[in-house]
Enzyme design. Structure first.
Site, PDB file in Angstrom:
ATOM      1  N   GLN A   1      32.185  12.198   4.312  1.00  0.00           N
ATOM      2  CA  GLN A   1      31.059  11.253   4.832  1.00  0.00           C
ATOM      3  C   GLN A   1      31.416   9.840   4.797  1.00  0.00           C
ATOM      4  OE1 GLN A   1      28.898  12.428   7.018  1.00  0.00           O
ATOM      5  NE2 GLN A   1      29.347  14.614   6.355  1.00  0.00           N
TER       6      GLN A   1
ATOM      7  N   HIS B   1      33.363   7.816   7.625  1.00  0.00           N
ATOM      8  CA  HIS B   1      32.903   7.173   8.668  1.00  0.00           C
ATOM      9  C   HIS B   1      32.720   5.757   8.887  1.00  0.00           C
ATOM     10  CE1 HIS B   1      31.591  11.025  10.950  1.00  0.00           C
ATOM     11  NE2 HIS B   1      31.156  11.478   9.737  1.00  0.00           N
TER      12      HIS B   1
ATOM     13  N   GLU C   1      21.064  12.264   3.806  1.00  0.00           N
ATOM     14  CA  GLU C   1      21.381  12.826   4.966  1.00  0.00           C
ATOM     15  C   GLU C   1      21.960  14.356   4.890  1.00  0.00           C
ATOM     16  OE1 GLU C   1      24.608  10.954   7.122  1.00  0.00           O
ATOM     17  OE2 GLU C   1      23.791  11.641   9.071  1.00  0.00           O
ATOM     18  N   HIS C   2      23.022  14.327   3.936  1.00  0.00           N
ATOM     19  CA  HIS C   2      23.651  15.498   3.697  1.00  0.00           C
ATOM     20  C   HIS C   2      23.544  15.909   2.169  1.00  0.00           C
ATOM     21  CE1 HIS C   2      25.932  13.937   7.216  1.00  0.00           C
ATOM     22  NE2 HIS C   2      25.780  15.314   7.565  1.00  0.00           N
TER      23      HIS C   2
ATOM     24  N   ASP D   1      28.589  19.458  10.505  1.00  0.00           N
ATOM     25  CA  ASP D   1      29.075  18.298  11.591  1.00  0.00           C
ATOM     26  C   ASP D   1      29.478  18.504  12.896  1.00  0.00           C
ATOM     27  OD1 ASP D   1      28.341  16.204   9.853  1.00  0.00           O
ATOM     28  OD2 ASP D   1      30.434  15.656   8.960  1.00  0.00           O
TER      29      ASP D   1
ATOM     30  N   HIS E   1     -21.678  12.621  24.994  1.00  0.00           N
ATOM     31  CA  HIS E   1     -21.131  13.611  24.375  1.00  0.00           C
ATOM     32  C   HIS E   1     -22.267  14.778  24.211  1.00  0.00           C
ATOM     33  CE1 HIS E   1     -17.867  10.827  23.603  1.00  0.00           C
ATOM     34  NE2 HIS E   1     -17.084  11.835  23.161  1.00  0.00           N
TER      35      HIS E   1
END
Ligand code: PMP
Length: 839
Positions: free
Chosen positions: A262, A265, A330-331, A364, A425
């Site tokens: 990761q 990236h 995230e992961h 992924d 109502h």
């Protein structure tokens, strides 16, 4: 305590019980970027396309002429995809589609007490997918965003993806993924300006209802800023994060590479190892160091690890999960003993990977759930992208009269409305009660019927993600782009056709077998076939395209493949795909000649049911020799396949494969009335084949598929054989003349035996590229420039009211144009216009 020289920073939390406030998060400078993003948003909102162009030039270093990527460029990107990569993308696409279909639950319908509640969901009309492109090409992200949107039923899915700095174009592999996903609207813009364009709309980009997709912090902040105007998932899909929980039961290299994967990236992410074993912290850390050393993406990894790379030591697996839940990564990977047993302890994480064989990379790319996941702690309240991000839920409430019975639900409404002092109502109930009591309206309750709920049926998976086959038309004086005959049929033809229509039996179906027409075609083509031909060797249909489709229906289909030799007529592969057939390609050599060895090897390897050979080939104009076709035929027969020779332009060539047709050989030849017979409007084509092929096609053609008018016209046209031969000779003469004139212009051309010529105008940049190609040093930039020059020349011709086919963005044909031979006057206009553009 061991001192670790770290690519991972050590964080020792042993003995700690409350981790709150003890966990470092990468510092994100919020203020500066928010200001920058606000500026970009307001510029795009007020100045539209102009602002988009300026920001793209400033941030991406790319000067855009068209913001939108052309259909031709997308199609050519698809055709240029290496077969292995295409297979992988298709696999990913299908798995993503399958997974997201499973998220489309059936609408809920429940009731009781006279109140029925249904819920159903409708997709938004237009969704925008942001696909990053600055640091690398991400075709996977295109699929992970666009496919869920399409599965949700969104009608218009658009993609924004920044162009590559070096080439000034969007990466071909990302465009190919778009084509495979069925996305046709792609814009070459990125960054916060792309989010602004999708949120506010500009002159050339219509605003969307929902924006999804990951991006750098500017993109993520821009999405937050526009969230009041368009739907934006709660997840902050920013820089990548992973937490790997590992112990010594899993090789340190596994944990280390998963921490790195990761991190590669780029900056601002988070890459953590958490373990309760000091030796694991040490071994994983040194593996991270070793593996990073060797990585071509070392810079990105180092950037992430410096701020966000940690090896965290805790006391126990439970403590590891507590830390991870606070990080809300995230992961999350569980690479440890009894990993499955830890799953119930997970509270916050985007996607979780369990066990030593489950690296996050599988998620992924191909697992199926979207890899667009919550980052920056937003996994505390947000989830992965799902179909729900593109759907709106509606609740439908219908009340039976019985709800107004004493003690029924209506009474509770009245009581609550009175308590809140909302008299209208309460009155809405009392009025109805009174009406029931008076019987004034009789029974006004409609039959309690279930309204049919709308759920969109899914098309076949081989079909739902491919685009239709089209070619653009422009209104000009001289149309030389679709290889038709430049002249109408001989004058006698139309009169004779009118006359034959007088005696046509309009109330009856036409001759289902089209016997007279097939007899006559057999007669006309017989001289070329040594054994002669009869109607049993001929199949007629609506254009040779329909013949090709029928061949695919009969001989292609699921679990079968076809083979094409690229570049060639794109419809062969399109039709095959539509029929659910796998498509294999062999690339022609640098001069577009068939490399026979490669062709034969591919036939033996793939065992295609159909091998398509287009001769003369469209768009190159080149004819295969008799010995090549014979060798291909032998190979095709050795794998029990069928060789289809597409001779749409056969009459313009010196050699035809018709001579190879025999009852015992697996070769068929398609021909058409669209070119030679001056009858493209008729849509009539035919197949010359052994009788056993024609018998099979009879099963797939629809009854009465060829109407009576077409049959009559087809018969009549053949009465003008000698005129047609003269016209062919005239066009062949024009071919020689145009080709000689092109030789005097700065263009490269290919020898044609068809009614068109493929050529590449050589501008300054293209000339350099072409010289480099000859010496084997062509660069992508050169190819891109050649492509741009082709576009420029094409536009220059259009500006002079001459339309040729722009092949400049097709695979292998960078900068190329294809001109159909017209009348002498049209050809002269074309040559004059081209000379004008090029000088
Ligand atoms: N084959 C080839 C190679 C073609 O170029 C074309 C038309 N562009 C066709 C077949 C289709 O022709 P028809 O009009 O007969 O469908």
């Amino acid at each position: 305590m061991t001192t670790l020289i770290l690519m991972l920073n050590l964080l020792d939390l042993r003995g700690v019980t409350d981790f709150t406030g003890r966990l470092p998060r990468p510092s994100v400078d919020e203020e500066g970027p928010v200001e920058v993003v606000r500026g970009i948003l307001s510029e795009v909102q007020s100045r539209g396309d102009q602002a988009l162009r300026e920001f793209t030039s400033r941030f991406d270093g790319v000067e855009l002429s068209d913001l939108r990527v052309s259909a031709e460029e997308m199609q050519s990107a698809l055709l240029s995809l290496a077969p292995e990569l295409r297979k992988a993308l298709e696999l990913a696409r299908d798995r993503i589609a399958d997974h997201h279909r499973s998220q489309l639950q059936e609408p809920v319908d429940h009731g009781g007490d006279g109140v029925h509640i249904r819920s159903y969901r409708t997709p938004v009309e237009r969704a925008g997918c942001y696909v990053p492109g600055g640091r690398a090409a991400y075709p996977s992200t295109l699929l992970m965003t666009a496919v869920p949107a399409l599965v949700a039923g969104v009608q218009e899915v658009v993609v924004c993806v920044p162009a590559d700095k070096a080439t000034g174009r969007v990466a071909a592999v990302t465009l190919a993924a778009a084509a495979l996903a069925g996305v046709t609207e792609v814009y070459a813009i990125g960054g916060a300006q792309a989010i602004a364009a999708m949120a506010y709309g500009t002159e050339s980009i219509a605003a969307v209802d929902v924006i999804c997709g990951p991006g750098n912090k500017y993109v993520a902040i821009a999405k937050q800023q526009v969230a009041t105007r368009v739907g934006v998932a709660a997840a902050f899909a920013g820089p990548s994060e992973v937490v790997v929980i590992a112990d010594e039961t899993v090789p340190a290299t596994f944990a280390a590479i998963d921490v790195i994967l990761q991190a590669e990236h780029g900056p601002d992410g988070l890459a953590w190892l958490i373990t309760w074993e000091e030796s694991v912290a040490e071994s994983v850390t040194s593996e991270v160091e070793r593996l990073t050393e060797a990585s071509p993406r070392r810079a990105e990894i180092a950037a992430t690890l410096a701020e966000g790379g940690y090896a965290v030591l805790v006391d126990s697996p439970e403590a590891a999960l507590q830390v991870s839940n606070l990080v809300a990564p995230e992961h999350l990977e569980l690479l440890c003993r009894d990993a499955e047993a830890l799953v119930p302890l997970i509270k916050n994480a985007g996607a979780v990977f369990v066990g030593p064989w489950s690296p996050a990379s599988v998620g992924d790319y191909v697992a199926g759930p979207s890899h667009v996941l919550p980052t920056f702690g937003t996994a505390r309240f947000a989830s992965a992208l799902t179909v729900d991000d593109f759907l709106k839920q509606h609740h439908i409430i219908s009340v039976d009269e019985s709800a107004y019975d004493p003690g029924g639900i209506a009474g509770a409404v009245e009581a609550l409305a009175d308590a809140e002092g909302l008299t209208a109502h309460a009155d809405s109930i009392r009025l109805r009660d009174a009406a029931r009591a008076s019987g004034e309206f009789g029974s006004i309750t409609p039959e309690s019927k279930k309204t049919k709920l709308m759920a969109r049926p899914n098309v076949r998976s081989s079909l739902d993600l491919i685009a239709g086959y089209h070619s653009a038309q422009v209104d000009v004086e001289v149309r030389l782009n679709t290889n038709e005959s430049p002249e109408p049929p001989p004058s006698g033809f139309v009169d004779a056709l009118k006359e034959s229509l007088d005696s046509l039996q309009w109330n009856r179906y036409p001759d289902r077998e089209a016997r007279a027409l097939r007899d006559r075609i057999a007669q006309v083509e017989s001289p070329l076939v040594s054994g002669g031909l009869s109607a049993e060797n001929i199949c007629v249909a609506n254009g040779s395209n329909e013949i090709l489709q029928s061949l695919c229906l009969a001989y292609g289909g699921p679990n079968r493949s076809v083979l094409t030799f690229e570049p060639t007529y794109a419809l062969h592969q399109h039709i095959a795909q539509v029929c659910g057939t796998d498509v294999k390609h062999v690339e022609r050599d640098s001069e577009f000649q068939l490399d026979l060895d490669q062709a034969l090897a591919a036939i033996v390897e793939h065992r295609p049911s159909i091998t398509f050979l287009c001769s003369p080939n469209n768009p190159t104009g080149m004819v295969e020799s008799s010995s090549t076709v014979r060798a291909v035929l032998d190979a095709v027969e050795s794998v029990d396949g069928l060789l289809v020779v597409d001779e749409a332009y056969g009459q313009f060539a010196a050699w035809s494969a018709l001579g190879l047709i025999e009852e015992e050989r697996s070769i068929v030849v398609t021909r058409t009335y669209s070119k030679t017979w001056s009858a493209a409007a008729l849509r009539l084509g035919y197949l010359v084949a052994p009788t056993w092929v024609i018998e099979q096609l009879d099963k797939v053609l629809l009854p009465y598929h060829l109407d009576a008018v077409t049959q009559a016209a087809g018969l009549l046209a053949l009465e003008y054989q000698s005129e047609m031969e003269q016209r062919v000779a005239g066009l062949v003469g024009e071919r020689t003349r145009v080709s000689a004139a092109l030789a005097d212009l700065p263009v490269q051309q290919w020898p044609s035996e068809a009614n068109f010529i493929l050529f590449r105008p050589l501008g300054p940049a293209a000339a350099a590229a072409s010289a480099d190609t000859a010496t084997g040093t062509a660069t992508d930039t050169h190819t891109a420039l050649a492509g741009n020059f082709g576009d420029l020349v094409w536009q220059g011709l259009v500006d002079r009211s001459v339309l040729v086919r722009n092949c400049s963005s097709w695979p292998r044909l960078s900068g190329c144009l294809r001109v159909t031979l017209g009348t002498a006057a049209e050809n002269t206009k074309f040559l004059d216009a081209l000379g004008d553009v090029l000088t």
